[in-house]
Write a protein that holds these residues in place. Sequence first.
Motif, mmCIF file in Angstrom:
data_model
loop_
_atom_site.group_PDB
_atom_site.id
_atom_site.type_symbol
_atom_site.label_atom_id
_atom_site.label_comp_id
_atom_site.label_asym_id
_atom_site.label_seq_id
_atom_site.Cartn_x
_atom_site.Cartn_y
_atom_site.Cartn_z
ATOM 1 N N LEU A 245 0.860 -1.169 0.000
ATOM 2 C CA LEU A 245 0.000 0.000 0.000
ATOM 3 C C LEU A 245 0.902 1.226 0.000
ATOM 4 N N GLY A 246 0.561 2.212 -0.804
ATOM 5 C CA GLY A 246 1.418 3.388 -0.943
ATOM 6 C C GLY A 246 1.713 4.085 0.367
ATOM 7 N N GLN A 247 0.723 4.109 1.264
ATOM 8 C CA GLN A 247 0.888 4.818 2.532
ATOM 9 C C GLN A 247 1.788 4.068 3.521
ATOM 10 N N ARG A 248 2.193 2.882 3.172
ATOM 11 C CA ARG A 248 3.122 2.130 4.018
ATOM 12 C C ARG A 248 4.548 2.157 3.467
ATOM 13 N N LEU A 249 4.744 2.956 2.430
ATOM 14 C CA LEU A 249 6.056 3.069 1.805
ATOM 15 C C LEU A 249 6.578 4.486 1.994
ATOM 16 N N PRO A 250 7.503 4.699 2.926
ATOM 17 C CA PRO A 250 8.030 6.051 3.168
ATOM 18 C C PRO A 250 8.705 6.607 1.918
ATOM 19 N N TRP A 251 8.568 7.915 1.718
ATOM 20 C CA TRP A 251 9.192 8.571 0.580
ATOM 21 C C TRP A 251 10.524 9.170 0.994
#
Length: 372
Positions: A245-251
């Motif tokens: 999930l995108g929100q679990r991947l820090p930028w």
Amino acid sequence: MKKFFLLLIIFNAFTATLFAADFKAASENVKLLGRSFFDGDTLWNCYSATGVSFSTDSQKVEITLAGDNKANGQSIEQNTNICRVGIFVDGKRTHNILVQNREEKILVYENNSGTHEIQIIKLSESTSSTFGIKNISVDDEKIISPSPEKKLKIEFIGDSITCGYGVDDENLNHHFSTQTEDSTKTYAYKTAINLNADYSMVSNSGWGIISGYSGDGQIKNQQVMKMAYDKTGFSYTGFGKKSYLGQRLPWDFSAWQPDIIVINLGTNDASYTKNNKEKCQAFVEGYIEFLEIVRKNNPNSKIVCTLGLMGSDLYPSITKAVSEYSEMTNDNAISCVKLPQTTNYAADWHPAEKSHEKAANVLTSALQKLIE
């Protein structure tokens, strides 16, 4: 002997169609557009207008796209959240793709001589669906090269307006569908093109500073941008080998530092704050908190705070927040720009492309003054 040479010619022609050079959508081969995540051999794209840009002199180009967990082969009528992707050749869109399956091969062109620039761009938004670029195939012995970096980098932070909600459907009574979203027709993308800038978009429909869109007057604090700003995306559907999930991947902010950051949030907050003084003050405080988050991750960027297109009720609150933040921090690299109200409408009363163009012209003029 003549038969031998004839057979050799036929063999060479046959093998030329069989063999190809394959490339991954990695930074050594392509320019990355916006935030993305590499999983195995696939580059996954979440936010609006993410993708890649590259050039090649191959006469044939084929790409392999990957669908997320929502790409289950359903028809477009059954699934209004299918990821929409555009392929552009030399600046013109040649393909409109709805990624319905876990893997799809797309012929970009063949028998096309010369060097061409190709862009693969996500037209729909992050929350609905994502897509991956698994492979780029060209003629054997040909290469692909990343498009050159541009001198100016702009990040756009926003909501459905920045996502291009409904821009391809000018029936005001129609509602959301990824099929009618097009991030390349928005004020944000058009501003980047006007200024010959590289861009990144961080936007989700319905989101705000302290509240997402509220139809009942209650605060929707699970749809606020501070939750997603430091992430690679925000997706309700998993993608990749581990259903990421995108929100679990820090930028990693060090990967791409913008010269200018444009914040266009507050439209959805206004559905909650109305004209309530306490709620408007809470918005001011929330806006200051968000400015602190943005500045922490982008210490050298100029920040431009905007509102308009779908109402500007909270614009005075934004100017107040910017004034108070600047006074507290001595940060004078922040300014405000009011965008014009929409006069040409699309689905759900969102701005049509003509209104996006008007807003882009206003914003372009304002940003031009910052870079002169």
